[in-house]
Write a protein that holds these residues in place. Structure first.
Motif, short mmCIF file in Angstrom:
data_model
loop_
_atom_site.label_atom_id
_atom_site.label_comp_id
_atom_site.label_asym_id
_atom_site.label_seq_id
_atom_site.Cartn_x
_atom_site.Cartn_y
_atom_site.Cartn_z
N ALA A 181 0.82 -1.21 0.00
CA ALA A 181 0.00 0.00 0.00
C ALA A 181 0.86 1.26 0.00
CB ALA A 181 -0.93 -0.01 1.21
N GLN A 182 1.94 1.25 0.76
CA GLN A 182 2.78 2.44 0.86
C GLN A 182 3.54 2.70 -0.44
OE1 GLN A 182 5.76 2.42 3.98
NE2 GLN A 182 5.81 4.66 4.03
N LEU A 183 4.18 1.70 -0.99
CA LEU A 183 5.01 1.91 -2.17
C LEU A 183 4.19 2.09 -3.44
CD1 LEU A 183 7.96 -0.54 -1.45
CD2 LEU A 183 7.86 1.92 -1.09
N LYS A 184 2.95 1.62 -3.41
CA LYS A 184 2.07 1.79 -4.58
C LYS A 184 1.76 3.25 -4.83
CE LYS A 184 -2.21 -0.03 -6.58
NZ LYS A 184 -3.42 -0.88 -6.32
N THR A 185 1.88 4.09 -3.80
CA THR A 185 1.57 5.52 -3.95
C THR A 185 2.65 6.27 -4.73
OG1 THR A 185 2.61 6.12 -1.84
CG2 THR A 185 0.29 5.49 -1.78
N LEU A 186 3.82 5.66 -4.93
CA LEU A 186 4.88 6.29 -5.72
C LEU A 186 4.53 6.21 -7.21
CD1 LEU A 186 8.08 4.82 -4.01
CD2 LEU A 186 7.29 7.20 -3.88
N PRO A 187 4.81 7.26 -7.99
CA PRO A 187 4.61 7.17 -9.44
C PRO A 187 5.44 6.02 -10.02
CG PRO A 187 5.02 9.43 -8.76
CD PRO A 187 5.29 8.58 -7.56
N ALA A 188 4.90 5.36 -11.03
CA ALA A 188 5.55 4.17 -11.59
C ALA A 188 6.97 4.47 -12.07
CB ALA A 188 4.72 3.62 -12.74
N HIS A 295 11.88 -1.03 7.96
CA HIS A 295 12.92 0.00 7.76
C HIS A 295 13.22 0.18 6.28
CE1 HIS A 295 16.81 2.08 8.09
NE2 HIS A 295 17.20 1.25 7.14
N ASN A 296 13.39 -0.91 5.56
CA ASN A 296 13.69 -0.82 4.14
C ASN A 296 12.57 -0.12 3.37
OD1 ASN A 296 16.15 -2.06 4.47
ND2 ASN A 296 15.50 -4.05 3.68
N VAL A 297 11.33 -0.53 3.64
CA VAL A 297 10.19 0.05 2.93
C VAL A 297 10.08 1.56 3.20
CG1 VAL A 297 7.67 0.10 2.77
CG2 VAL A 297 8.88 -2.09 2.83
N SER A 298 10.17 1.96 4.46
CA SER A 298 10.03 3.38 4.79
C SER A 298 11.19 4.20 4.26
CB SER A 298 9.90 3.56 6.30
OG SER A 298 11.06 3.12 6.98
N THR A 299 12.41 3.64 4.29
CA THR A 299 13.58 4.36 3.78
C THR A 299 13.47 4.57 2.27
OG1 THR A 299 15.01 3.44 5.52
CG2 THR A 299 16.10 4.30 3.56
N ILE A 300 13.05 3.54 1.57
CA ILE A 300 12.88 3.64 0.12
C ILE A 300 11.77 4.64 -0.23
CG2 ILE A 300 12.14 2.38 -1.94
CD1 ILE A 300 13.51 -0.12 -0.61
N TYR A 301 10.65 4.55 0.47
CA TYR A 301 9.53 5.43 0.19
C TYR A 301 9.90 6.89 0.42
CZ TYR A 301 5.12 7.88 0.62
OH TYR A 301 4.12 8.79 0.45
N GLU A 302 10.49 7.19 1.55
CA GLU A 302 10.83 8.58 1.88
C GLU A 302 11.81 9.17 0.87
OE1 GLU A 302 12.20 8.59 5.89
OE2 GLU A 302 10.30 7.86 6.69
N ALA A 303 12.78 8.37 0.42
CA ALA A 303 13.79 8.90 -0.51
C ALA A 303 13.22 9.07 -1.92
CB ALA A 303 15.00 7.97 -0.53
N LEU A 304 12.45 8.08 -2.39
CA LEU A 304 11.96 8.14 -3.77
C LEU A 304 10.75 9.06 -3.92
CD1 LEU A 304 12.30 4.44 -4.99
CD2 LEU A 304 13.93 6.32 -5.17
N SER A 305 10.12 9.42 -2.81
CA SER A 305 8.96 10.31 -2.89
C SER A 305 9.38 11.79 -2.86
CB SER A 305 7.99 10.04 -1.73
OG SER A 305 8.59 10.28 -0.50
#
Length: 309
Positions: A181-188, A295-305
């Protein structure tokens, strides 16, 4: 060359001191003695085994299992174990012969190898990706196989192990859905994960992210200039804002990518440190499988968003 010599010496030591030894375990306190290679096995099995087991991981934070060679102390720990779990699929490549020998005297299970081959990722050359703990469904299958070994060793506690496993698996199912759900919000076009080596293939497949590893599946692989240049072009084309280092991998190659991308005019930064082949310290959230994954999911999301509206 020295790696093979050292491996031979360790196996020779095993023949001389432990080949005929019986498992000693922790019978005085009634607990089942378990030894694992990586913490991604050890921590979940300590949860599932509860107070019926004592779990010891050979590889701690920052340790690269691709390059790890068993020490004399490791051999002694395994000699005292009732059961030994390792991931397999060529992850702990330098320890295979040791496992084969010690498996003659007690249960030794490569839990990653219980999954059907058609569910596993492969390189173009045919090598299987061993980093299956990043696919939560596959890792559940592996942990289920390990739990069955606990039941065989302590059949009177089978229900206890099963109940613990089911409760833990419910948490893993929640983890999977929340990560999706979290990473799906990032643009493809921003869902591009660049790391030091190709450890996140299963992660990318499960969460629909393009993954680029500068090294191959093993950290023994060489990184070529063309690998770095191709990665830089991918980042520039997609305007990816961040790349990532790994806790068990030298960051030099990622730093080279950052410098090269900046020269191409891309505003890029180091997105943070991810846990791939090793987890965090045992007394931290990142020292648990679920905490490491979060940790991995949140770190990736915050950086790529960054910069995404």
């Amino acid at each position: 060359m020295w790696k093979f010599v050292l491996t031979g010496l360790v196996i020779t030591f095993f023949f001389l001191t432990g080949c005929s030894a019986e498992s000693t375990g922790s019978k005085e306190d009634g607990k089942l003695a378990i030894v694992t290679t990586i913490a991604q096995i050890a921590e979940p099995m300590s949860v599932i085994g509860g107070d019926k087991v004592e779990v010891n991981s050979l590889m701690g934070p920052g340790v690269d299992p691709h390059l790890y060679t068993a020490t004399q102390g490791d051999i002694q720990k395994m000699e005292g174990a009732d059961i030994i779990f390792y991931s397999g699929l060529h992850l702990e490549a330098n320890m295979v012969k040791v496992f084969e020998e010690i498996g003659k005297t007690r249960p030794v299970l490569a839990i990653g190898e219980v999954n059907p081959e058609e569910k596993l990722l492969k390189e173009e050359e045919g090598a299987i990706d061993p980093h299956i703990w990043f696919d939560i469904d596959l890792w559940k299958e592996s942990l289920d196989a390990a739990t069955n070994e606990l039941k065989k060793a302590l059949p009177e506690d089978s229900d206890y192990f099963e109940n613990n496993k089911q409760a833990y698996f419910e948490k893993l199912d929640t983890l999977k859905e929340e990560a999706k759900a979290q990473l799906k919000t990032l643009p493809a076009d921003k869902r591009v994960l660049v790391t030091a080596h190709d450890a996140f293939g299963y992660f990318g497949r499960m969460l629909d992210i393009e993954v680029v590893g500068l090294q191959g599946l093993s950290t023994e692989a060489e990184i070529g200039l063309s690998d770095i240049e191709e990665t830089i072009q991918l980042l520039v084309e997609n305007q990816v804002p961040a790349v990532f280092i790994e806790s068990s991998i030298n960051p030099a190659s990622i730093n080279a990518v950052i410098e090269g991308a900046k020269k191409e005019g891309l505003d890029i930064e180091l997105g943070g440190e991810l846990f791939s082949d090793a987890m965090g310290d045992a007394d931290t959230e990142e020292g648990t499988y679920i905490g490491m994954y979060e940790h991995n999911v949140s770190t990736i999301y915050e950086a790529l968003s960054r910069g995404v509206e």
